[in-house]
Motif scaffolding. Structure first.
Motif, PDB file in Angstrom:
ATOM      1  N   LYS A 511     -21.385   9.329  71.080  1.00  0.00           N
ATOM      2  CA  LYS A 511     -22.730   8.775  70.799  1.00  0.00           C
ATOM      3  C   LYS A 511     -23.656   7.951  71.555  1.00  0.00           C
ATOM      4  O   LYS A 511     -24.741   8.050  71.653  1.00  0.00           O
ATOM      5  N   HIS A 512     -22.932   7.248  72.179  1.00  0.00           N
ATOM      6  CA  HIS A 512     -23.629   6.065  73.440  1.00  0.00           C
ATOM      7  C   HIS A 512     -23.659   6.849  74.787  1.00  0.00           C
ATOM      8  O   HIS A 512     -24.633   6.669  75.402  1.00  0.00           O
ATOM      9  N   TYR A 513     -22.729   7.596  75.050  1.00  0.00           N
ATOM     10  CA  TYR A 513     -22.668   8.052  76.582  1.00  0.00           C
ATOM     11  C   TYR A 513     -23.308   9.522  76.547  1.00  0.00           C
ATOM     12  O   TYR A 513     -23.887   9.952  77.569  1.00  0.00           O
ATOM     13  N   LYS A 514     -23.374  10.015  75.625  1.00  0.00           N
ATOM     14  CA  LYS A 514     -23.825  11.636  75.337  1.00  0.00           C
ATOM     15  C   LYS A 514     -23.108  12.603  76.481  1.00  0.00           C
ATOM     16  O   LYS A 514     -23.864  13.476  76.806  1.00  0.00           O
ATOM     17  N   VAL A 515     -22.046  12.256  76.856  1.00  0.00           N
ATOM     18  CA  VAL A 515     -21.239  13.124  77.817  1.00  0.00           C
ATOM     19  C   VAL A 515     -19.769  13.460  77.206  1.00  0.00           C
ATOM     20  O   VAL A 515     -19.272  12.945  76.306  1.00  0.00           O
ATOM     21  N   LEU A 516     -19.173  14.479  77.973  1.00  0.00           N
ATOM     22  CA  LEU A 516     -17.788  14.818  77.504  1.00  0.00           C
ATOM     23  C   LEU A 516     -17.067  15.174  78.930  1.00  0.00           C
ATOM     24  O   LEU A 516     -17.659  15.693  79.715  1.00  0.00           O
ATOM     25  N   HIS A 517     -15.783  14.788  78.967  1.00  0.00           N
ATOM     26  CA  HIS A 517     -15.161  15.167  79.996  1.00  0.00           C
ATOM     27  C   HIS A 517     -14.791  16.695  80.119  1.00  0.00           C
ATOM     28  O   HIS A 517     -14.751  17.214  78.837  1.00  0.00           O
ATOM     29  N   GLU A 518     -14.383  17.236  81.310  1.00  0.00           N
ATOM     30  CA  GLU A 518     -13.915  18.448  81.447  1.00  0.00           C
ATOM     31  C   GLU A 518     -12.617  19.058  80.507  1.00  0.00           C
ATOM     32  O   GLU A 518     -12.320  19.966  79.806  1.00  0.00           O
ATOM     33  N   GLN A 519     -11.933  17.849  80.484  1.00  0.00           N
ATOM     34  CA  GLN A 519     -10.540  18.154  79.809  1.00  0.00           C
ATOM     35  C   GLN A 519     -10.499  16.703  78.994  1.00  0.00           C
ATOM     36  O   GLN A 519     -10.664  15.597  79.280  1.00  0.00           O
ATOM     37  N   ASN A 520     -10.277  16.999  77.772  1.00  0.00           N
ATOM     38  CA  ASN A 520     -10.039  15.966  76.762  1.00  0.00           C
ATOM     39  C   ASN A 520      -8.753  16.131  75.968  1.00  0.00           C
ATOM     40  O   ASN A 520      -8.492  17.189  75.234  1.00  0.00           O
ATOM     41  N   VAL A 521      -7.802  15.175  76.000  1.00  0.00           N
ATOM     42  CA  VAL A 521      -6.727  15.134  75.464  1.00  0.00           C
ATOM     43  C   VAL A 521      -6.467  14.003  74.263  1.00  0.00           C
ATOM     44  O   VAL A 521      -6.834  12.882  74.335  1.00  0.00           O
ATOM     45  N   ILE A 522      -6.211  14.620  73.041  1.00  0.00           N
ATOM     46  CA  ILE A 522      -5.764  13.604  71.882  1.00  0.00           C
ATOM     47  C   ILE A 522      -4.297  13.385  71.826  1.00  0.00           C
ATOM     48  O   ILE A 522      -3.704  14.407  71.582  1.00  0.00           O
ATOM     49  N   LEU A 523      -4.206  12.169  72.321  1.00  0.00           N
ATOM     50  CA  LEU A 523      -2.642  11.691  72.349  1.00  0.00           C
ATOM     51  C   LEU A 523      -2.078  10.822  71.357  1.00  0.00           C
ATOM     52  O   LEU A 523      -2.769   9.739  70.924  1.00  0.00           O
ATOM     53  N   SER A 524      -1.158  11.155  70.622  1.00  0.00           N
ATOM     54  CA  SER A 524      -0.331  10.488  69.901  1.00  0.00           C
ATOM     55  C   SER A 524       1.122  10.207  70.052  1.00  0.00           C
ATOM     56  O   SER A 524       1.605  10.700  70.721  1.00  0.00           O
ATOM     57  N   VAL A 525       1.499   8.843  69.833  1.00  0.00           N
ATOM     58  CA  VAL A 525       2.664   8.346  70.242  1.00  0.00           C
ATOM     59  C   VAL A 525       3.399   8.145  68.790  1.00  0.00           C
ATOM     60  O   VAL A 525       2.956   7.543  68.031  1.00  0.00           O
ATOM     61  N   VAL A 526       4.609   8.903  68.907  1.00  0.00           N
ATOM     62  CA  VAL A 526       5.484   8.826  67.518  1.00  0.00           C
ATOM     63  C   VAL A 526       6.826   8.259  67.765  1.00  0.00           C
ATOM     64  O   VAL A 526       7.087   8.386  68.778  1.00  0.00           O
TER      65      VAL A 526
END
Length: 637
Positions: A511-526
């Motif tokens: 929303k604020h930066y209007k950019v995205l990294h080449e690799q995006n990791v959604i990380l969860s700790v269980v």
């Protein structure tokens, strides 16, 4: 952080740890168990027999002495030898013990009753914290009171000396128990041998005290003095306080060293000491004041006071270390907010220090010493928390015996009823002392229980509220793949407790930066409901598309999460990334109380206070601080 029903595989034996059958390592483990496991129960002879006789009156008869001795003998036999040594120690969770370990084991074995089992585990954990505050106070105070036997002139200095010793004990916690643990075992070995020798030397005063081995004297005492006996039973229980440490410290030594140490050293020395005290009282007119120190030879009195003080400090250290371990387990199981953990050993993972917990326990212990002033007064506060915790252990053990071990209902129920009746009897005998000091245990347990329940409930409400406003991750990833925003080089890792929804930090970044990294990791700790998770089960990776990947890291509840180290495992599975071009994005929520949260307003404020006091996620997960970006949001709960 979420719970996971991950049973996992049995971990390989650590080559640095001696196996249970290692004959060379066994004596070392047994001496170590003396210093850590048996410190609490080993100091009970200082005050347990004295308080039990005081409950019978100023002058006690022969039947009173034999009755009290018989009760102590059979309490040690049934509670420690039969219940804990024979059965509870077998209920290990991947080698770990304790209330929360047993709770996790029971939840895995009987998932239908997970909520009820959680409540029982919470009660047991809360009661342990009450024990952790009272044990150092009553143990050290009772030892220092031995100076009064040397000369009454020490009477005004007992409390100040106790406070100085306790202040020193809590101040050195930051250095870790490992640096002083090497002397714990040998000191306790000398202590137990001294107990046995002194008791044996006084058996000749009246050898007939050995008749107390016959349970008839315990039954006769209970039947003939029902009112006084009820109070006495509450004091007799002091002889078995510390039995729960056998299970709590199971992971440090293993079952075999703990069992062998009990039968070869601790049990016989305790019995000799109690019988010796009984013979001494009978041979001195049945008027006990402080029989433990009074029966010492004059030349040995001062050295024994010093040794007793050292033993009580060691016993206190065991409970304090247990409070650190239990708190870490509670944090990992999401029962408490994140609390700062400092590792005090490079080789031993279990040696930790928690500054906040140490401060709270220290203040509580010192307030008790000043407020009550004597170990006899504090003995009234001692017992409710321990008996309550033992009762919770019995209930959880029944679930494990029936659901996990698949024992016949008759056998499991019969044992549970036997242990339950004994535990309930001791619990009721201690409950009557609420107004005399038992309110301390109940108050501490209620406060801890309220904190844990508030954290669990508030975390669930917050999760449900934020989830309603979140976008499904797969939907967002699909749209961004079709219509890509400006891409910047590098990898972005977004931490979230809900791997199915787009993290708040990701949405605000777009929303604020209007950019995205080449690799995006959604990380969860269980957190798994087992103490440790092998590296083979640490990482779970799932590719969503060319831009997004979902990664789940699983840690045991006895492990301290280290995200960078765990991510190194991903390299072996094909994910190539450079930590120096990787940014970690965390969402920092600013919580506001709301009348529509589902909790009372005061509980809302308590939860918000707990959330604000939580340790920084960057430090807790051991993420490099220079690679972290925090994005704040405001949430009304």
């Amino acid at each position: 952080m979420a719970l996971a029903n991950n049973t996992g595989e049995v971990e390989p034996v650590d080559p640095q740890q001696p196996a249970e059958g290692d004959k060379q390592g066994m004596p070392i483990l047994m001496v170590g168990a003396l210093g850590v496991v048996y410190g609490d129960i080993g100091t009970s002879p200082i005050y347990a027999f004295r308080e039990a006789l005081h409950a019978s009156g100023e002058a006690v008869s022969r039947s009173d002495v034999l009755g009290v001795l018989s009760l102590i003998v059979w309490a040690l036999t049934l509670i420690v030898t039969v219940k804990y040594v024979a059965f509870v120690l077998r209920a290990d969770n991947k080698g770990e013990g304790g209330t929360l370990s047993l709770m996790a084991l029971a939840r895995m074995a009987y998932p239908k009753g997970a909520t009820v089992i959680l409540g029982i585990g919470l009660c047991g954990a809360a009661l342990f914290f009450g024990d952790a505050i009272i044990t150092p106070a009553v143990s050290v105070l009772s030892a220092v009171e031995g100076l009064e036997v040397v000369t009454p002139a020490f009477d005004p200095y007992v409390v100040p000396i106790t406070l100085l010793i306790l202040a020193g004990l809590f101040s050195v916690q930051r250095f870790g128990s490992g640096k002083v643990a090497v002397v714990f075992g040998p000191v306790m070995l000398v202590w137990f041998v001294s107990l046995g020798m002194v008791g044996l030397s006084h058996l000749v005063d009246d050898p007939s005290v050995l008749l107390a081995i016959n349970p008839y004297y315990a039954v006769y005492y209970l039947a003939t003095t029902p009112t006084g006996a009820f109070i006495t039973v509450g004091a007799v229980f002091l002889a078995v306080t510390g039995a729960e440490a056998l299970y709590v410290d199971l992971g440090h030594f293993g079952r075999k060293p703990i069992v062998l140490t009990w039968f070869w050293v601790v049990f016989p020395c305790l019995l000799l000491c109690y019988f010796g005290q009984g013979a001494f009282v009978l041979s001195h007119g049945g008027k006990p004041e402080n029989p433990f120190f009074q029966m010492m030879p004059e030349w040995a009195l001062v050295p024994m006071v010093i040794l007793a003080t050292a033993a009580t400090v060691i016993a206190s250290q065991s409970v304090i270390s247990g409070a650190f371990s239990l708190t870490r387990q509670a944090v990992q199981l999401n029962l408490l907010p994140r609390i700062e953990v400092q590792h005090t050993s490079e080789s031993q993972l279990g040696q930790i220090y928690m500054p906040r917990v140490n401060l709270i326990v220290a203040l509580g212990v010192m307030l008790l010493v000043v407020g009550f002033g004597s170990s006899s007064a504090l003995a009234s506060a001692y017992g409710i928390s321990v008996t309550g915790e033992m009762l919770m252990t019995t209930i959880l053990l029944f679930v494990v015996m029936r659901a996990r071990w698949t024992w016949p209902i008759g056998v499991a129920l019969g044992l549970a009823l036997l242990f339950g009746v004994i535990d309930s009897g001791f619990f009721l005998a201690n409950v009557v002392k609420v107004m005399e000091g038992g309110w301390v245990s109940i108050s501490v347990a209620c406060i801890m229980g309220l904190i844990m329940v508030t954290w669990i409930r508030g975390s669930r409400l917050l999760f449900d509220k934020t989830r309603k406003n979140e976008v499904p991750l797969d939907f967002l990833a699909g749209n961004l793949a079709k219509k890509q925003p400006n891409l910047v080089p590098g990898t972005a890792i977004f931490l979230t407790s809900d791997p199915l929804s787009a993290p708040t930090a990701l949405m605000h970044s777009l929303k604020h930066y209007k950019v995205l990294h080449e690799q995006n990791v959604i990380l969860s700790v269980v957190t798994a409901q087992q103490p440790k998770v092998p590296d083979s089960e640490r990482v779970k990776m799932e590719t969503i598309n060319d831009l997004f990947m979902r990664v789940t890291l699983t840690f045991g509840y006895m492990e301290h999460p280290n995200i960078p180290r765990a991510l190194a495992i991903c390299r072996k599975k094909g994910w190539k990334f450079d930590i120096m071009t990787t940014s970690f994005f965390l969402s920092r929520r600013s919580l506001k109380a709301s009348p529509n949260s589902g909790m009372p307003m005061w509980q809302d404020r308590l939860f918000i206070g707990l959330a604000r006091s939580a340790a920084d996620a960057t430090e807790y997960f051991q993420i490099p601080t220079g690679r972290v970006v925090e994005i704040g949001t405001q949430v009304a709960i």
